[in-house]
Design a protein around this motif. Structure first.
Motif, short mmCIF file in Angstrom:
data_model
loop_
_atom_site.label_atom_id
_atom_site.label_comp_id
_atom_site.label_asym_id
_atom_site.label_seq_id
_atom_site.Cartn_x
_atom_site.Cartn_y
_atom_site.Cartn_z
N ARG A 114 12.42 23.44 22.20
CA ARG A 114 11.15 22.91 22.70
C ARG A 114 10.63 22.19 21.33
N GLY A 115 11.33 22.18 20.35
CA GLY A 115 10.86 21.55 19.27
C GLY A 115 9.84 21.99 18.39
N ASP A 116 9.49 23.27 18.68
CA ASP A 116 8.51 24.15 17.64
C ASP A 116 9.16 24.58 16.51
N ALA A 117 10.41 24.94 16.57
CA ALA A 117 10.98 25.21 15.22
C ALA A 117 11.16 24.12 14.37
N ASN A 118 11.19 22.74 14.70
CA ASN A 118 11.38 21.59 13.70
C ASN A 118 9.91 21.24 13.01
N ILE A 119 8.85 21.60 13.99
CA ILE A 119 7.34 21.56 13.22
C ILE A 119 7.41 22.70 12.24
N ILE A 120 7.89 23.89 12.68
CA ILE A 120 7.66 24.85 11.43
C ILE A 120 8.44 24.58 10.12
N ARG A 121 9.65 24.11 10.38
CA ARG A 121 10.35 23.95 9.19
C ARG A 121 9.77 22.50 8.52
N SER A 122 9.20 21.58 9.24
CA SER A 122 8.78 20.66 8.51
C SER A 122 7.52 20.90 7.84
N TYR A 123 6.54 21.94 7.99
CA TYR A 123 5.44 22.18 7.35
C TYR A 123 5.72 23.26 6.15
N THR A 124 7.13 23.91 6.40
CA THR A 124 7.36 24.85 5.47
C THR A 124 8.07 24.16 4.42
N ARG A 125 8.85 22.93 4.48
CA ARG A 125 9.37 22.22 3.46
C ARG A 125 8.38 21.27 2.69
N TYR A 126 7.34 21.02 3.60
CA TYR A 126 6.15 20.32 2.83
C TYR A 126 5.55 21.15 2.08
N SER A 127 5.22 22.41 2.35
CA SER A 127 4.46 23.24 1.55
C SER A 127 5.24 23.63 0.20
N ARG A 128 6.54 23.66 0.25
CA ARG A 128 7.28 23.82 -0.96
C ARG A 128 7.42 22.58 -1.57
N LYS A 129 7.17 21.50 -1.10
CA LYS A 129 7.28 20.20 -2.10
C LYS A 129 5.80 20.31 -2.78
N ILE A 130 4.78 20.40 -1.98
CA ILE A 130 3.47 20.53 -2.56
C ILE A 130 3.44 21.37 -3.64
N THR A 131 3.90 22.72 -3.35
CA THR A 131 3.72 23.54 -4.59
C THR A 131 4.55 23.39 -5.89
N TYR A 132 5.94 22.89 -5.58
CA TYR A 132 6.61 22.68 -6.69
C TYR A 132 6.36 21.48 -7.43
N LEU A 133 5.89 20.49 -6.62
CA LEU A 133 5.39 19.40 -7.39
C LEU A 133 3.94 19.52 -8.08
N PHE A 134 3.21 20.19 -7.70
CA PHE A 134 1.94 20.43 -8.43
C PHE A 134 2.29 21.49 -9.51
N TRP A 135 3.15 22.39 -9.50
CA TRP A 135 3.57 23.12 -10.61
C TRP A 135 4.03 22.43 -11.71
N SER A 136 4.86 21.40 -11.45
CA SER A 136 5.45 20.40 -12.38
C SER A 136 4.54 19.77 -13.02
#
Length: 397
Positions: free
Chosen positions: A121-143
């Motif tokens: 149904r594509g829901d898993a892609n949305i969840i993976r997308s916002y999870t990856r984005y959350s990691r990017k935001i977290t680690y970039l802000f930490w850096s």
């Protein structure tokens, strides 16, 4: 080595907030159950609160000195004050924040399980997308925060080795040694032991304050990303309400969408009640910080000082922008959810029309994050603050 560290930050029970919750626990913002550790963190928090107070005392003593120095100290002190407000409200509203974090974890796990059960149904892609984005935001802000902190800590050393004029003035006693963060101490800072003691306290406060900012802000931003992602999933579920299922299943789906949105609205309001007062204070302070940084950049002649001011300015702008961007994103998606009902196949089957209308009324409630009672967290507010900061700069100039 870095990959292993990032893997250790993950938590299978908190697939979205794993690194963020571990950071909150590491810096003592989420207080541990163990009493000795709890008291230890409270003591460390108190040391940083005390250090912020000494910054205000130091500003009082240097008010009649160089304007650039006063502006630098005021900027850093205001940033430290905002950090103290963030942490004090988090500690005071600890139960509220735990409820929000538990809800995010529970709802995210439920969405992942549903997406896995309904593959394709594509829901898993949305969840993976916002999870990856959350990691990017977290680690970039930490850096970004780590880079800012590093420059703050090493700038006295860089100034000493990069400026021969400064070294000569220090040798003659015409200029004091530069401090990591200007603060008042109840002893003489011009002696070697006094300078080293004051520097150690300043470095501790800078590192611990940086940990405060990164853990609080990234946790708040990832929760915003979660709300946006859940609203997108909810919209897709509304579109699929009448997809080749039995009448009872249609009714169950309508109830599930209504319950999901009701919970999102409830916990978004709880989240906003914790974040809004702090963001209101930050927006007021941020205008002055941006204005002072631009003024210092244009008035400063030393290239190293200009670079440090510019780096501080980038950090302040990016911090405010991320909050406004994600707040705007949540509001936009919240306004799109109701259209999912109209895009469903409601016209094909004459069933549960009343329930569908009630669902439409529920989805009409917009989720909006604010900074105090007057300002919404969106791009419009961000541009208004930049315009205000420029106006203040013109007045100061």
């Amino acid at each position: 080595m870095l990959r292993n560290l990032l893997i250790r930050l993950e938590n299978p029970k908190r697939e979205l907030l794993g690194p963020n919750v571990k950071a909150l626990e590491f810096w003592g913002i989420l207080l541990p159950e163990s009493k000795p550790r709890r008291y230890m963190y409270i003591f460390l928090h108190a040391l940083v609160f005390l250090f912020t107070f000494t910054e205000y005392v130091d500003i009082f003593f240097i008010l009649n000195s160089d304007l650039i120095l006063v502006l630098t100290n005021v900027k850093i002190t205001l940033l430290a004050t905002i950090s103290c407000c963030k942490i004090s409200t988090f500690l005071f509203w600890q139960k509220r924040w735990k409820d929000i974090i538990d809800y995010v974890t529970r709802a995210d796990s439920s969405a992942r399980a549903a997406a896995a059960a309904a593959a394709g149904r594509g829901d898993a892609n949305i969840i993976r997308s916002y999870t990856r984005y959350s990691r990017k935001i977290t680690y970039l802000f930490w850096s970004l925060m780590a880079t800012t902190n590093l420059f703050v800590i090493v700038q006295p050393i860089l100034k000493f080795f990069c400026s021969s004029e400064y070294r000569e003035n220090v040798r003659k006693g015409e200029e004091p040694l530069a401090q990591v963060v200007s603060s008042w101490v109840p002893f003489v800072k011009t002696t070697t032991s006094g300078f080293l003691g004051a520097s150690a306290y300043q470095i501790f406060a800078a590192i611990y304050g940086g940990g405060w900012i990164t853990s609080y802000d990234t946790n708040a931003m990832v929760i915003m990303v979660f709300f946006r992602g859940q609203l997108e999933l909810l919209r897709r579920n509304c579109v699929r309400l009448y997809d080749t299922v039995s009448d009872d299943e249609v009714r169950r789906r309508i109830i599930a969408c209504h319950t999901t949105h009701k919970e999102l609205v409830k916990f978004a309001a709880l989240y906003n009640s914790c974040l809004s007062p702090v963001m209101f204070l930050y927006m007021v302070v941020c205008s002055f910080m941006l204005c002072a940084s631009v003024y210092q950049t244009l008035m400063e002649t030393n290239p190293l000082n200009r670079f440090l001011i510019a780096e501080f300015l980038i950090f302040g702008v990016s911090q405010l922008f991320l909050y406004c961007w994600h707040g705007n994103d949540v509001t936009f998606m919240s306004n799109q959810v109701q259209s999912g009902v109209f895009e469903s196949g409601w016209y094909k089957r004459n069933i549960y029309r009343r329930e569908l209308v009630l669902l439409g009324y529920q989805l009409d409630k917009t989720i909006r994050f604010t900074a105090g009672p007057f300002v919404s967290l969106n791009i419009s507010s961000f541009t208004s603050i930049l315009k205000g900061a420029y106006s203040y700069y013109t007045l100061l100039k």
